[in-house]
Design a protein around this motif. Structure first.
Motif, mmCIF file in Angstrom:
data_model
loop_
_atom_site.group_PDB
_atom_site.id
_atom_site.type_symbol
_atom_site.label_atom_id
_atom_site.label_comp_id
_atom_site.label_asym_id
_atom_site.label_seq_id
_atom_site.Cartn_x
_atom_site.Cartn_y
_atom_site.Cartn_z
ATOM 1 N N THR A 1 0.829 -1.211 0.000
ATOM 2 C CA THR A 1 0.000 0.000 0.000
ATOM 3 C C THR A 1 0.860 1.255 0.000
ATOM 4 O O THR A 1 0.553 2.240 -0.685
ATOM 5 N N ALA A 2 1.947 1.234 0.759
ATOM 6 C CA ALA A 2 2.837 2.391 0.822
ATOM 7 C C ALA A 2 3.525 2.645 -0.514
ATOM 8 O O ALA A 2 3.856 3.787 -0.843
ATOM 9 N N LEU A 3 3.741 1.585 -1.312
ATOM 10 C CA LEU A 3 4.321 1.762 -2.636
ATOM 11 C C LEU A 3 3.295 2.266 -3.644
ATOM 12 O O LEU A 3 3.631 2.978 -4.590
ATOM 13 N N LEU B 1 7.734 8.462 -5.635
ATOM 14 C CA LEU B 1 8.007 7.033 -5.777
ATOM 15 C C LEU B 1 6.832 6.285 -6.404
ATOM 16 O O LEU B 1 7.017 5.443 -7.284
ATOM 17 N N TYR B 2 5.620 6.580 -5.966
ATOM 18 C CA TYR B 2 4.465 5.818 -6.429
ATOM 19 C C TYR B 2 4.160 6.041 -7.912
ATOM 20 O O TYR B 2 3.389 5.298 -8.523
ATOM 21 N N LEU B 3 4.771 7.046 -8.523
ATOM 22 C CA LEU B 3 4.538 7.328 -9.933
ATOM 23 C C LEU B 3 5.333 6.407 -10.860
ATOM 24 O O LEU B 3 5.052 6.350 -12.059
ATOM 25 N N GLU B 4 6.299 5.691 -10.307
ATOM 26 C CA GLU B 4 7.118 4.795 -11.117
ATOM 27 C C GLU B 4 6.325 3.535 -11.475
ATOM 28 O O GLU B 4 5.781 2.857 -10.588
ATOM 29 N N PRO B 5 6.247 3.153 -12.760
ATOM 30 C CA PRO B 5 5.553 1.917 -13.153
ATOM 31 C C PRO B 5 6.154 0.681 -12.501
ATOM 32 O O PRO B 5 5.436 -0.250 -12.122
ATOM 33 N N THR B 6 7.487 0.669 -12.346
ATOM 34 C CA THR B 6 8.133 -0.480 -11.704
ATOM 35 C C THR B 6 7.688 -0.625 -10.261
ATOM 36 O O THR B 6 7.480 -1.742 -9.763
ATOM 37 N N VAL B 7 7.530 0.479 -9.580
ATOM 38 C CA VAL B 7 7.098 0.442 -8.180
ATOM 39 C C VAL B 7 5.667 -0.085 -8.086
ATOM 40 O O VAL B 7 5.336 -0.850 -7.176
ATOM 41 N N ALA C 1 4.345 -2.214 -10.100
ATOM 42 C CA ALA C 1 4.461 -3.655 -10.328
ATOM 43 C C ALA C 1 4.960 -4.366 -9.070
ATOM 44 O O ALA C 1 4.484 -5.453 -8.717
ATOM 45 N N LEU C 2 5.912 -3.746 -8.381
ATOM 46 C CA LEU C 2 6.388 -4.309 -7.111
ATOM 47 C C LEU C 2 5.260 -4.388 -6.087
ATOM 48 O O LEU C 2 5.145 -5.375 -5.342
ATOM 49 N N SER C 3 4.424 -3.351 -6.049
ATOM 50 C CA SER C 3 3.296 -3.340 -5.122
ATOM 51 C C SER C 3 2.364 -4.516 -5.382
ATOM 52 O O SER C 3 1.915 -5.191 -4.449
ATOM 53 N N LEU C 4 2.099 -4.787 -6.665
ATOM 54 C CA LEU C 4 1.224 -5.909 -7.017
ATOM 55 C C LEU C 4 1.835 -7.236 -6.592
ATOM 56 O O LEU C 4 1.138 -8.116 -6.054
#
Length: 326
Positions: A161-163, A245-251, A253-256
């Motif tokens: 959630t934080a990501l 940070l949350y705007l990064e697509p990779t982040v 994907a990590l959250s998922l």
């Protein structure tokens, strides 16, 4: 029951003095597990024998004067300290010496009978503990592991959630403090496993439950690693977070992937039947965790955090799947 039985048997076999030593020995020897009872029986017998021998030696050297009891107590305390005896034996040595010198002086054979009485009481208590088998403490251990397992999954969800969404500094601090609580929960689970293992030692039913304990030991080892990884991810996010940070697509994907990891971790709990305990998914749900993400070039401003999270996520996946990744 053991105390009453020891009193009756000691009175029948050793008539005369009231069998106080037998009753006390039986009362103290009965423990939650046979292994603990055996240890208490040995401590009690050694303490009584040591106290009687000290009393006998002191009386031979210094006679039966009024201050002999105090001298014997001092000698016993020093002896137990030098030999580093266990608390059960250390307390019993001066008590036995005091009773022998204060009561047994006028009673021939008192010391020898008290030794036999103590051994008899301890033996009866140990026998009762074997016949009336103490409980196997696997259920509390399993519950402690389940609670830890669930909290680790919740912590993974909090990191996800934080990501995914912007976070305030207060929210990040609260997340970090909550993650630190995993350590006391891990210690509690470890202690419960130790108690469960001790309850099976010398227990006649240990063969039927040994594989359950082995499965819980394996599960604890995995959870130790998961706790370390989860706390590490939380700290990395806490220390390196910024508002973009949350705007990064990779982040995202990590959250998922972290949500999937938390989902899969909740499946890895003990089943309804403890005898069938295994660290594998159960129920209708299936594992949701996909293969680890592959990132060619992380964004420069976030590469430390993303790299750290990627490595921890890889190791979390290893523990959930149960085998190293190729």
């Amino acid at each position: 029951m053991a105390t009453v039985l020891a009193w009756i048997v000691a009175q029948l076999l050793l008539p005369g003095e009231l069998p106080v030593f037998a009753a006390i020995a039986a009362l103290l020897v009965v423990q939650p597990s046979i292994n603990q009872s055996l240890g208490k029986a040995i401590e009690r017998c050694l303490g009584v024998i040591g106290g009687v021998l000290v009393a006998y030696g002191v009386s031979l050297i210094f006679g039966t004067s009024g201050g002999i009891v105090l001298l014997a107590i001092v000698v016993c305390i020093m002896l137990t300290w030098v030999l580093r005896l266990a608390p059960g034996s250390a307390n019993q040595v001066p008590i036995s010496a005091m009773l022998v010198l204060s009561i047994g002086v006028q009673t021939p054979g008192y010391a020898f009978e008290r030794i036999l009485e103590t051994i008899l009481g301890a033996g009866i208590a140990l026998l009762v503990n074997v016949v009336i088998v103490p409980p196997v403490l696997l259920a509390p251990a399993g519950d402690a592991l389940d609670r830890l397992n669930s909290e680790v999954a919740d912590s993974l969800d909090r990191v996800a959630t934080a990501l995914k969404l912007p976070q305030s500094r207060a929210s990040l601090t609260e997340m970090m403090l909550t993650a630190r609580l995993l350590r006391p929960m891990l210690n509690a689970a470890d202690k419960a496993i130790v108690q469960a293992e001790e309850s099976l030692t010398l227990n006649p039913r240990q063969a039927a439950y040994r594989r359950v304990l082995d499965a819980d030991l394996e599960r604890l080892d995995r959870l130790k690693s998961l706790v370390t990884r989860t706390v590490g991810m939380t700290r990395a996010l806490h220390d390196h977070y910024d508002d973009s940070l949350y705007l990064e697509p990779t982040v995202q994907a990590l959250s998922l992937e972290l949500v999937r990891a938390a989902h899969d971790l909740r499946l890895l709990t003990r089943g309804d039947d403890p005898a069938e305990s295994r660290f594998i998914p159960h129920g209708d749900d299936e594992l949701a965790l996909t293969s680890p993400l592959v990132i060619a070039a992380p964004p420069p401003q976030h590469w430390i955090l993303i790299g750290s999270l990627m490595e921890d996520l890889r190791r979390v996946r290893e523990e959930i799947i149960g085998e190293p990744l190729s």
